[in-house]
Design a protein around this motif. Structure first.
Motif, PDB file in Angstrom:
ATOM      1  N   VAL A 128       0.895  -1.186   0.007  1.00  0.00           N
ATOM      2  CA  VAL A 128       0.058  -0.153  -0.172  1.00  0.00           C
ATOM      3  C   VAL A 128       0.839   1.076  -0.030  1.00  0.00           C
ATOM      4  CG1 VAL A 128      -1.791   1.251   1.060  1.00  0.00           C
ATOM      5  CG2 VAL A 128      -1.606  -1.164   1.263  1.00  0.00           C
ATOM      6  N   LEU A 129       1.107   1.916  -1.065  1.00  0.00           N
ATOM      7  CA  LEU A 129       1.759   3.210  -1.155  1.00  0.00           C
ATOM      8  C   LEU A 129       1.003   4.340  -0.779  1.00  0.00           C
ATOM      9  CD1 LEU A 129       3.555   2.580  -4.605  1.00  0.00           C
ATOM     10  CD2 LEU A 129       3.999   1.601  -2.434  1.00  0.00           C
ATOM     11  N   VAL A 130       1.213   5.087   0.200  1.00  0.00           N
ATOM     12  CA  VAL A 130       0.663   6.174   0.664  1.00  0.00           C
ATOM     13  C   VAL A 130       1.455   7.340   0.230  1.00  0.00           C
ATOM     14  CG1 VAL A 130       0.085   7.668   2.644  1.00  0.00           C
ATOM     15  CG2 VAL A 130      -0.266   5.299   2.883  1.00  0.00           C
ATOM     16  N   LEU A 131       0.938   7.992  -0.709  1.00  0.00           N
ATOM     17  CA  LEU A 131       1.671   9.020  -1.782  1.00  0.00           C
ATOM     18  C   LEU A 131       1.183  10.342  -1.224  1.00  0.00           C
ATOM     19  CD1 LEU A 131       2.401   8.876  -5.416  1.00  0.00           C
ATOM     20  CD2 LEU A 131       1.239  10.952  -4.401  1.00  0.00           C
ATOM     21  N   LEU A 132       2.434  11.344  -0.855  1.00  0.00           N
ATOM     22  CA  LEU A 132       2.095  12.662  -0.491  1.00  0.00           C
ATOM     23  C   LEU A 132       3.038  13.625  -1.118  1.00  0.00           C
ATOM     24  CD1 LEU A 132       3.789  13.445   2.613  1.00  0.00           C
ATOM     25  CD2 LEU A 132       4.024  11.252   1.771  1.00  0.00           C
ATOM     26  N   THR A 176      -0.610  19.609   4.582  1.00  0.00           N
ATOM     27  CA  THR A 176      -1.687  18.813   4.494  1.00  0.00           C
ATOM     28  C   THR A 176      -1.383  17.370   4.166  1.00  0.00           C
ATOM     29  OG1 THR A 176      -2.161  19.626   2.302  1.00  0.00           O
ATOM     30  CG2 THR A 176      -3.342  20.818   3.988  1.00  0.00           C
ATOM     31  N   GLY A 177      -0.485  17.151   3.171  1.00  0.00           N
ATOM     32  CA  GLY A 177       0.115  15.850   2.872  1.00  0.00           C
ATOM     33  C   GLY A 177       0.441  15.057   4.090  1.00  0.00           C
ATOM     34  N   LEU A 178       1.407  15.698   4.907  1.00  0.00           N
ATOM     35  CA  LEU A 178       1.919  15.387   5.939  1.00  0.00           C
ATOM     36  C   LEU A 178       0.862  14.722   6.953  1.00  0.00           C
ATOM     37  CD1 LEU A 178       5.243  17.368   6.759  1.00  0.00           C
ATOM     38  CD2 LEU A 178       5.041  15.011   6.035  1.00  0.00           C
TER      39      LEU A 178
END
Length: 395
Positions: A284-288, A293-295
């Protein structure tokens, strides 16, 4: 390994549970962290020679993982190791050779395991973890295609673009059949980015799995090339969707029977109907992106995935890492608690141009292929071969 007799006052192995790893590259270190997660793990930079020096003064460990890459005569170094290593310490080796004779000779010396590079989380999880920790971490090990989920921690972070190009490079590298499944049924961008128009088949199957028979793929799948198919939808924004958990599970089951890899563009936040995707995913790749907000969202996403499927499957992918105006790398590492598992830099306007042209960015941005290669290697355990002959460690 065949070792000399231990000192008379050697502590019981029951009081020693530390696994010490000496590796010379971050990819191997990351694979060991993921695959041996939950163990009393210490990862150090170095090779077998560093391990020998440590054992001359410290033998309080239960297992040792050593890197023999770049060692001209690994068997001589292993003999040196045997003189200082307690006999009840499990010793595993990683290196560059894939020769079966080399593997057998190492096993004849009494080693616990040998793993060739490039090392991946799955290799460590299935081949090393049971021997060093005596258990098997939870994993989607049932038969069927390998599911990879891409979850964007913020809008516009590039999750769909990465999903498309990752699917294409996986197929190109492995020569396998790959399905690209876009579960954004409304406002999904995958088909638009590829200049394709999906039909109603996916929605029907997800809402009513009884109607998703073996002909589902023929009706819903669109060929991107000879190895990659897109399964997506383009429902009206005011459509009332009733996606069921059974429907999602059934669609994934059909795809896993037909394809070696299924790359899923997962909508966020994901409700209960999407849980089967996460549970069946091996990665599962959590992309940011490097934004506040991404963090924040990446932390919440990682927690959600962990609660559903366990920590060993979650990988953090920092996209457009060096984009102007982004947060400093030190801030990102502090917020995540560790370095991102995977990093793709800002590759410029060519990525946007590819979207506008309706073509995969791989065809338009040469550098993307190079930066996707470590991700493909982690997923599939294969990658571009180095030019020239692989160094033979013995004749």
């Amino acid at each position: 390994m065949a070792m000399v007799s231990p000192p008379a006052e050697l502590p019981s192995v029951l009081t020693r549970n530390q696994i010490v790893c000496f590796v010379d590259d971050e990819l191997s270190a990351g694979a060991l962290r993921k695959g041996l997660e939950g163990g009393n793990l210490s990862i150090k930079r170095g090779t077998i020679r560093n391990a020998i020096r440590m054992l001359e003064t410290d033998t309080e460990l239960s297992a040792l993982v050593i890197d023999i890459s770049g060692i001209d005569d690994p068997f001589t170094e292993l003999e040196r190791l045997a003189r200082v290593c307690p006999p009840d310490v499990e010793v595993a080796v990683i290196g560059e050779s894939r020769e079966i004779l080399f593997y057998r000779e190492l096993m004849d010396m009494g080693l616990t395991e040998y793993l060739p590079k490039p090392l991946t989380r799955d290799m460590v999880l299935h081949q090393l973890r049971p021997k060093l920790l005596g258990d098997v971490a939870p994993t989607a090990a049932d038969r069927g295609g390998h599911v990879i989920s891409i979850c964007g921690a913020q809008g516009g972070a590039g999750a769909t673009s990465i999903a498309i190009n990752l699917a294409l490079q996986l197929a190109e590298t492995t020569k396998a059949k790959v399905a690209l499944l876009d579960l954004h049924l409304q406002n999904g961008e995958t088909a638009v980015m590829l200049g394709l128009r999906p039909g109603p088949g996916l929605r029907i199957a997800l809402e009513n799995p009884m109607r998703a028979d073996t002909l589902f793929l023929e009706r819903a799948a669109i060929d991107i090339n000879e190895r990659v198919c897109l399964i997506s939808a383009d429902e009206e924004l005011d459509a009332q969707l009733d996606i069921t958990e059974a429907g999602v599970r059934h669609v994934l089951g059909l795809l896993r029977q037909r394809f070696n890899y299924i790359v899923v563009d997962v909508p966020v936040p994901f409700g209960p109907s999407i849980h089967p995707v996460i549970m069946l995913s091996r990665h599962v790749l959590v992309l940011l992106e490097a934004e506040v907000t991404g963090l924040r969202n990446a932390h919440a996403l990682r927690t959600a995935v962990t609660n559903i499927a366990g920590r060993d499957r979650v990988f953090t992918l920092l996209n457009r890492a060096d984009r102007a105006g982004g947060l400093p790398r030190a801030t990102i590492v502090k917020a995540l608690g560790a370095e991102p598992d995977m990093v793709i830099p800002d590759l410029g306007k060519g990525m946007t141009q590819a979207v506008n042209l309706g073509i995969p960015a791989l065809k338009h941005v040469r550098a993307l292929r190079r930066h996707l290669a470590p991700i493909v290697r982690e997923i599939a355990g294969v990658g571009a071969q180095k030019k020239g002959w692989l160094r033979r460690l013995f004749g």
